[in-house]
Design an enzyme around this catalytic site. Structure first.
Site, PDB file in Angstrom:
ATOM      1  N   ALA A  61       0.840  -1.206   0.000  1.00 36.77           N
ATOM      2  CA  ALA A  61       0.000   0.000   0.000  1.00 36.77           C
ATOM      3  C   ALA A  61       0.866   1.243   0.000  1.00 36.77           C
ATOM      4  O   ALA A  61       1.976   1.252   0.525  1.00 36.77           O
ATOM      5  CB  ALA A  61      -0.896   0.004   1.226  1.00 36.77           C
ATOM      6  N   ASN A 110       8.991   8.628   5.186  1.00 36.31           N
ATOM      7  CA  ASN A 110       7.867   9.428   4.695  1.00 36.31           C
ATOM      8  C   ASN A 110       6.964   9.834   5.844  1.00 36.31           C
ATOM      9  O   ASN A 110       6.818   9.117   6.824  1.00 36.31           O
ATOM     10  CB  ASN A 110       7.095   8.671   3.607  1.00 36.31           C
ATOM     11  CG  ASN A 110       5.963   7.822   4.167  1.00 36.31           C
ATOM     12  OD1 ASN A 110       4.871   8.337   4.449  1.00 36.31           O
ATOM     13  ND2 ASN A 110       6.216   6.535   4.388  1.00 36.31           N
ATOM     14  N   PHE A 114      -1.469  10.197   4.618  1.00 36.76           N
ATOM     15  CA  PHE A 114      -2.668   9.780   3.876  1.00 36.76           C
ATOM     16  C   PHE A 114      -3.138  10.836   2.872  1.00 36.76           C
ATOM     17  O   PHE A 114      -4.318  11.201   2.844  1.00 36.76           O
ATOM     18  CB  PHE A 114      -3.832   9.438   4.819  1.00 36.76           C
ATOM     19  CG  PHE A 114      -3.662   8.196   5.651  1.00 36.76           C
ATOM     20  CD1 PHE A 114      -2.684   7.255   5.366  1.00 36.76           C
ATOM     21  CD2 PHE A 114      -4.506   7.964   6.738  1.00 36.76           C
ATOM     22  CE1 PHE A 114      -2.546   6.115   6.144  1.00 36.76           C
ATOM     23  CE2 PHE A 114      -4.372   6.816   7.520  1.00 36.76           C
ATOM     24  CZ  PHE A 114      -3.397   5.891   7.222  1.00 36.76           C
ATOM     25  N   SER A 173      -0.253   3.617  10.456  1.00 43.20           N
ATOM     26  CA  SER A 173       0.531   4.721   9.906  1.00 43.20           C
ATOM     27  C   SER A 173       1.000   5.596  11.065  1.00 43.20           C
ATOM     28  O   SER A 173       0.210   5.955  11.927  1.00 43.20           O
ATOM     29  CB  SER A 173      -0.304   5.568   8.957  1.00 43.20           C
ATOM     30  OG  SER A 173       0.372   6.789   8.727  1.00 43.20           O
ATOM     31  N   ASN A 175       1.838   8.598  10.685  1.00 44.23           N
ATOM     32  CA  ASN A 175       1.756   9.983  10.212  1.00 44.23           C
ATOM     33  C   ASN A 175       0.394  10.635  10.367  1.00 44.23           C
ATOM     34  O   ASN A 175       0.173  11.746   9.901  1.00 44.23           O
ATOM     35  CB  ASN A 175       2.207  10.045   8.751  1.00 44.23           C
ATOM     36  CG  ASN A 175       3.624   9.525   8.593  1.00 44.23           C
ATOM     37  OD1 ASN A 175       4.500   9.851   9.386  1.00 44.23           O
ATOM     38  ND2 ASN A 175       3.839   8.690   7.591  1.00 44.23           N
ATOM     39  N   THR A 176      -0.554   9.932  10.966  1.00 44.58           N
ATOM     40  CA  THR A 176      -1.838  10.539  11.328  1.00 44.58           C
ATOM     41  C   THR A 176      -1.891  10.498  12.847  1.00 44.58           C
ATOM     42  O   THR A 176      -1.952   9.410  13.427  1.00 44.58           O
ATOM     43  CB  THR A 176      -3.015   9.768  10.700  1.00 44.58           C
ATOM     44  OG1 THR A 176      -2.924   9.865   9.277  1.00 44.58           O
ATOM     45  CG2 THR A 176      -4.358  10.322  11.146  1.00 44.58           C
ATOM     46  N   TYR A 311       7.702  -2.136  -1.344  1.00 46.05           N
ATOM     47  CA  TYR A 311       7.530  -0.798  -1.886  1.00 46.05           C
ATOM     48  C   TYR A 311       8.908  -0.179  -2.124  1.00 46.05           C
ATOM     49  O   TYR A 311       9.318   0.068  -3.274  1.00 46.05           O
ATOM     50  CB  TYR A 311       6.693   0.059  -0.922  1.00 46.05           C
ATOM     51  CG  TYR A 311       6.415   1.477  -1.347  1.00 46.05           C
ATOM     52  CD1 TYR A 311       7.288   2.185  -2.160  1.00 46.05           C
ATOM     53  CD2 TYR A 311       5.258   2.140  -0.933  1.00 46.05           C
ATOM     54  CE1 TYR A 311       7.025   3.492  -2.546  1.00 46.05           C
ATOM     55  CE2 TYR A 311       4.989   3.449  -1.305  1.00 46.05           C
ATOM     56  CZ  TYR A 311       5.881   4.121  -2.121  1.00 46.05           C
ATOM     57  OH  TYR A 311       5.619   5.403  -2.496  1.00 46.05           O
TER      58      TYR A 311
HETATM   59  C1  LIG Z   1       6.229   6.649   0.552  1.00 44.47           C
HETATM   60  C2  LIG Z   1       5.480   5.563   1.265  1.00 44.47           C
HETATM   61  C3  LIG Z   1       4.101   5.673   1.446  1.00 44.47           C
HETATM   62  C4  LIG Z   1       3.395   4.672   2.118  1.00 44.47           C
HETATM   63  N1  LIG Z   1       2.036   4.778   2.260  1.00 44.47           N
HETATM   64  C5  LIG Z   1       1.348   3.780   2.872  1.00 44.47           C
HETATM   65  C6  LIG Z   1      -0.061   3.855   2.991  1.00 44.47           C
HETATM   66  O1  LIG Z   1      -0.715   4.766   2.496  1.00 44.47           O
HETATM   67  N2  LIG Z   1      -0.697   2.851   3.666  1.00 44.47           N
HETATM   68  C7  LIG Z   1      -0.024   1.787   4.204  1.00 44.47           C
HETATM   69  O2  LIG Z   1      -0.640   0.899   4.787  1.00 44.47           O
HETATM   70  N3  LIG Z   1       1.321   1.690   4.083  1.00 44.47           N
HETATM   71  C8  LIG Z   1       2.010   2.667   3.444  1.00 44.47           C
HETATM   72  N4  LIG Z   1       3.371   2.556   3.319  1.00 44.47           N
HETATM   73  C9  LIG Z   1       4.066   1.395   3.947  1.00 44.47           C
HETATM   74  C10 LIG Z   1       4.317   0.263   2.961  1.00 44.47           C
HETATM   75  O3  LIG Z   1       3.105  -0.259   2.487  1.00 44.47           O
HETATM   76  C11 LIG Z   1       5.130  -0.871   3.622  1.00 44.47           C
HETATM   77  O4  LIG Z   1       4.370  -1.439   4.666  1.00 44.47           O
HETATM   78  C12 LIG Z   1       6.459  -0.389   4.191  1.00 44.47           C
HETATM   79  O5  LIG Z   1       7.030   0.617   3.380  1.00 44.47           O
HETATM   80  C13 LIG Z   1       7.480  -1.514   4.351  1.00 44.47           C
HETATM   81  O6  LIG Z   1       7.805  -2.098   3.110  1.00 44.47           O
HETATM   82  P1  LIG Z   1       9.118  -1.689   2.251  1.00 44.47           P
HETATM   83  O7  LIG Z   1      10.297  -1.731   3.181  1.00 44.47           O
HETATM   84  O8  LIG Z   1       9.172  -2.730   1.167  1.00 44.47           O
HETATM   85  O9  LIG Z   1       8.875  -0.336   1.711  1.00 44.47           O
HETATM   86  C14 LIG Z   1       4.094   3.538   2.635  1.00 44.47           C
HETATM   87  C15 LIG Z   1       5.476   3.442   2.456  1.00 44.47           C
HETATM   88  C16 LIG Z   1       6.179   4.426   1.780  1.00 44.47           C
HETATM   89  C17 LIG Z   1       7.659   4.275   1.572  1.00 44.47           C
END
Ligand SMILES: Cc1cc2nc3c(=O)[nH]c(=O)nc-3n(C[C@H](O)[C@H](O)[C@H](O)COP(=O)(O)O)c2cc1C
Length: 357
Positions: A61, A110, A114, A173, A175-176, A311
């Protein structure tokens, strides 16, 4: 990483991260990138949540919050796509800059908060592409200024039950402000009861997953797993980004927000192993955090993940990454003496449970 992406990355990394991200989403959505989707490998198939996953590697996500590039993401080889987090009403998110690259650590921080186009916009996009199929999960959240946050999740279930392959309740999250308080046991019990009731009242009843933070202590984690199973939720995503900064060298480590990528891997692997040990086969577990290669995907599955999401790896390794993981993963499964990827799940759980951060 391909030579083409090495060059493209040099250009992209000169741009402000969110601008680079917009370009990446547009390029993937346009179908302009070379197709990477490899032939399905029967050893990588999984039957979970009532679906047949062609492979266990999904996009996490936040990459495609508004569902603009779903079909392009499938073309890269992903076995499932999670869109969102989406909130009932559109919102801008936090002031910029709010995404930071930490290249030496292969990480991102980040604090987007949201930013998204809201339920209606995402719903319309998903309806438009519905006939194309594929496993598409919708990650739901609450508006920052919402007076009743639980109600926002209920609205998410009502809006997307009809179209989502599964729904993710994102309570992790960082960030909220206050959102992670929903992980507290009593709050989580109330939230899940209402979300499950909303699902049961819908004509289509997609499976539910709860997405948790990697910053919970052992007691809190145990309580969450217990409450999630008791609520009859089908699965869990472990994990979201971390507020910890261990293993980070970059000076941008001081930026507020959630850290993702390599430094998160160990923390999230330990956590998924603990959840797997407690839940056994009662929850479908999706592992996220630091996956950037076939080896790291394999390790996460061995720690206890049924499915894997990534991601940050895509930002550093490029659009060829999912296909590279798939071919490498199939080779690793065979080389390590397993018949299928399903046999790998949890095979190294005990070691991860005992591992130190
Ligand atoms: C820029 C950014 C935005 C993200 N936005 C969301 C989000 O809107 N909702 C969510 O559940 N996770 C969000 N994530 C978390 C990712 O879904 C994931 O759980 C997390 O980054 C760990 O995986 P990774 O190390 O492969 O990035 C975000 C991550 C990044 C880097």
């Amino acid at each position: 990483m391909s030579r083409t992406y090495r060059l493209a990355r040099r250009v992209l990394f000169k741009l402000e991260p969110e601008r680079a991200h917009r370009l990446a989403v547009r390029a993937i959505a346009s179908g302009m990138l070379p197709g990477h989707r490899p032939d399905p490998d029967p050893r990588l198939k999984r039957k979970l949540l009532g679906y047949e996953f062609a492979n266990p590697i999904g996009i996490a996500a936040g990459f495609d919050k508004d569902g603009e590039a779903v079909d392009g993401l499938f073309r890269l080889g992903f076995g499932f796509v999670e869109v969102g987090t989406v909130t009932p009403r559109p919102q801008e998110g936090n002031p910029r800059p709010r995404v930071f690259r930490l290249p030496g650590d292969r990480a991102l921080i980040n604090r987007l908060g949201f930013n998204n186009h809201g339920h209606e916009a995402l719903y319309r996009r998903l309806i438009e592409r519905k006939a194309k199929g594929g496993i598409v999960g919708v990650n739901i959240g609450a508006n920052r200024d919402s007076l009743d946050r639980i109600d926002d999740y209920v609205l998410g279930v009502r809006r997307f039950a009809e179209i989502a392959s599964y729904l993710t309740v994102n309570i992790s999250s960082p960030n909220t402000p206050g959102l992670r308080d929903l992980q507290e046991n009593k709050a989580l019990g109330d939230l899940l009861a209402r979300v499950v009731a909303a699902r049961e009242a819908s004509s289509r009843k997609p499976p539910l997953l709860v997405k948790i933070a990697p910053d919970l202590d052992d007691d809190a984690l145990e309580a969450i797993v217990e409450t999630t199973i008791a609520a009859k939720v089908e699965g869990m995503i472990v994990s979201n980004t971390t507020v910890a900064r261990d293993r980070v060298k970059d000076r941008r480590a001081a930026e507020a927000g959630g850290l993702s990528g390599w430094p998160l891997m160990r923390r999230s692997n330990i956590m998924i192993a603990k959840v797997r040990r407690q839940a056994g086969a009662r929850l479908v577990l999706v592992g996220a955090g630091g996956v950037h290669s076939p080896e790291t995907a394999f390790v996460k599955i061995a720690a206890g993940a049924d499915l894997v999401q990534l991601y940050t790896g895509l930002i550093y390794e490029g659009p060829g990454l999912p296909a590279r993981i798939l071919s490498g993963l199939a080779r690793l499964v065979e080389r390590q003496g397993f018949a299928t990827v399903a046999d790998v799940v949890g095979s190294d759980m005990e070691r991860w449970v005992k591992a130190r951060l």
